[in-house]
Design an enzyme around this catalytic site. Structure first.
Site, PDB file in Angstrom:
ATOM      1  N   THR A 164       1.002  -1.137  -0.299  1.00  0.00           N
ATOM      2  CA  THR A 164       0.440   0.186  -0.605  1.00  0.00           C
ATOM      3  C   THR A 164       0.959   1.071  -0.316  1.00  0.00           C
ATOM      4  O   THR A 164       1.452   1.077   0.495  1.00  0.00           O
ATOM      5  CB  THR A 164      -1.341  -0.119   1.238  1.00  0.00           C
ATOM      6  OG1 THR A 164       0.378   0.333   2.369  1.00  0.00           O
ATOM      7  CG2 THR A 164      -1.821  -1.049   1.401  1.00  0.00           C
ATOM      8  N   ARG A 222       5.915   1.860  14.531  1.00  0.00           N
ATOM      9  CA  ARG A 222       5.262   2.530  15.431  1.00  0.00           C
ATOM     10  C   ARG A 222       4.430   1.323  16.227  1.00  0.00           C
ATOM     11  O   ARG A 222       3.139   1.317  15.740  1.00  0.00           O
ATOM     12  CB  ARG A 222       4.123   3.982  15.584  1.00  0.00           C
ATOM     13  CG  ARG A 222       5.391   5.007  15.599  1.00  0.00           C
ATOM     14  CD  ARG A 222       6.613   5.411  16.293  1.00  0.00           C
ATOM     15  NE  ARG A 222       7.659   6.692  16.543  1.00  0.00           N
ATOM     16  CZ  ARG A 222       8.790   6.901  16.172  1.00  0.00           C
ATOM     17  NH1 ARG A 222       9.292   5.188  15.413  1.00  0.00           N
ATOM     18  NH2 ARG A 222       9.561   8.097  15.385  1.00  0.00           N
ATOM     19  N   GLU A 250       6.590   2.535  25.161  1.00  0.00           N
ATOM     20  CA  GLU A 250       7.683   2.137  25.401  1.00  0.00           C
ATOM     21  C   GLU A 250       8.701   3.277  26.409  1.00  0.00           C
ATOM     22  O   GLU A 250       7.721   4.085  26.687  1.00  0.00           O
ATOM     23  CB  GLU A 250       8.376   2.882  23.915  1.00  0.00           C
ATOM     24  CG  GLU A 250       8.446   1.826  22.594  1.00  0.00           C
ATOM     25  CD  GLU A 250       8.655   1.947  21.487  1.00  0.00           C
ATOM     26  OE1 GLU A 250       9.983   3.026  21.879  1.00  0.00           O
ATOM     27  OE2 GLU A 250       8.787   1.654  20.593  1.00  0.00           O
ATOM     28  N   HIS A 268      13.484  -1.310  20.152  1.00  0.00           N
ATOM     29  CA  HIS A 268      13.333   0.898  19.143  1.00  0.00           C
ATOM     30  C   HIS A 268      14.788  -0.135  19.242  1.00  0.00           C
ATOM     31  O   HIS A 268      15.290   1.274  19.122  1.00  0.00           O
ATOM     32  CB  HIS A 268      12.483   1.309  19.476  1.00  0.00           C
ATOM     33  CG  HIS A 268      12.180   2.570  18.906  1.00  0.00           C
ATOM     34  ND1 HIS A 268      11.051   2.745  19.082  1.00  0.00           N
ATOM     35  CD2 HIS A 268      13.036   2.954  18.010  1.00  0.00           C
ATOM     36  CE1 HIS A 268      10.431   4.325  18.152  1.00  0.00           C
ATOM     37  NE2 HIS A 268      12.325   4.050  17.366  1.00  0.00           N
TER      38      HIS A 268
HETATM   39  C1  DGY Z   1      12.800   7.056  14.237  1.00  0.00           C
HETATM   40  O1  DGY Z   1      13.785   7.664  13.055  1.00  0.00           O
HETATM   41  O2  DGY Z   1      12.032   7.919  13.991  1.00  0.00           O
HETATM   42  C2  DGY Z   1      13.404   6.384  14.780  1.00  0.00           C
HETATM   43  O3  DGY Z   1      12.198   5.723  15.267  1.00  0.00           O
HETATM   44  C3  DGY Z   1      14.002   6.668  15.557  1.00  0.00           C
HETATM   45  O4  DGY Z   1      15.407   5.521  16.037  1.00  0.00           O
END
Ligand code: DGY
Length: 303
Positions: A164, A222, A250, A268
């Protein structure tokens, strides 16, 4: 040197470029309780900007491509410039997405635990046989810069790619699909959309229910893009597996996830390679230097 803009950084960011900010001071935002007249530039990593405490703030350089925790509209209304670091982290993030796809699909982590437990007596009976990655269908939700880097890697694994994307423009990297179709047709799904009001909760319980039995869902974007309780319910049922680098709250990770064998968890670290993190610092510093010199910004966030 940034002579006219006094910069405060929320930590020491990696790489030599950081030292080009001669006057930089480290100031964790959590320690800001009183208004500070001396803060003109902020160097932070997707942290909320306390605009009310910083009356002379001119520029926010975000260490990261995602700026969902920064109120860009409020900054624009106050004439505060916001910049981010797109592009330089595409390869590292795409690599991690692939690492999670492979780890979840090929039982890398459960296999590792099995060997360490001392239980290996010559055959791998506990986990059963894995499904192969080659020849599978990979659905990329968000064929932007990072999604495209994932699609290019997919070629080497003989994957069929569905995608998409925001724009209607086609891509030779795969076949376009509506999101629901993509979820229902893919063996592997990797998320690469930014967090916005439109993508918050994008993969809700209904959409998670569209995933094929045995599908692998990878999230390096995210946590909030997926309904986390609904995802946990799917994982507990054993219907799907997942590789998660990001979480809704987080650094909290839901305790239930920690118990499940069919999910691989990382903290992350999509962009966390030396080369990429140094390039992110370089780009953030160059944006700050451009403000100081009155040069065009390299990577401004649209206000
Ligand atoms: C970003 O660049 O948004 C990442 O999540 C940070 O490492």
């Amino acid at each position: 040197m940034l002579a006219g803009v006094k910069v405060f950084a929320t930590r020491r960011y990696p790489g030599a470029a950081f030292d080009e900010l001669e006057d930089v001071e480290v100031l964790p935002l959590a320690e800001l309780r009183e208004p500070r007249e001396d803060v003109e530039g902020l160097f932070l990593a997707n942290e909320p900007v306390p605009l009310e405490l910083l009356p002379r703030l001119r520029v926010v350089a975000n260490f990261g491509v995602g700026y969902d925790r920064i109120d860009v509209e409020a900054c624009a209304a106050r004439g505060v410039i916001v910049t981010n670091t797109p592009g330089v982290l595409d390869a590292a993030t795409a690599d991690l997405a692939f690492a999670l796809l492979l780890a979840a699909r090929r039982q890398v982590v459960t296999g590792d635990r099995f060997v360490r437990s001392g239980g290996w007596s010559g055959s791998w009976s506990e986990g059963g046989l894995a499904e192969e990655l080659s020849g599978s269908t990979l659905g990329i939700v968000g064929l932007g810069r990072i999604g495209s880097a994932v699609a290019r890697r997919a070629r080497g694994f003989d994957l069929r790619v569905l995608y998409t994307r925001r724009s209607d423009a086609g891509s030779e990297l795969g076949e376009p699909r509506e999101l629901d179709e993509l979820l229902a047709e893919s063996d592997l799904v990797s998320l690469h959309v930014p967090l916005t009001p439109e993508t918050d909760g994008l993969l809700d319980a209904r959409r998670l229910g569209l995933l094929r039995p045995g599908a692998v869902l990878v999230n390096t974007a995210r946590g909030e893009i997926v309904d986390e309780p609904a995802l946990i319910a799917e994982l507990v049922s054993g219907r799907i597996s997942a590789g998660l680098d990001v979480f809704a709250h987080e650094p909290e990770v839901p305790a239930r996830l920690l118990e499940l064998p069919n999910v691989v968890l990382t903290p992350h670290i999509g962009s966390a390679t030396r080369q990429t993190r140094e390039a992110m610092t370089r780009l953030a510093v160059d944006n700050l230097l451009a403000v100081e010199r009155g040069d065009p910004l390299l990577t401004p966030v649209p206000g």
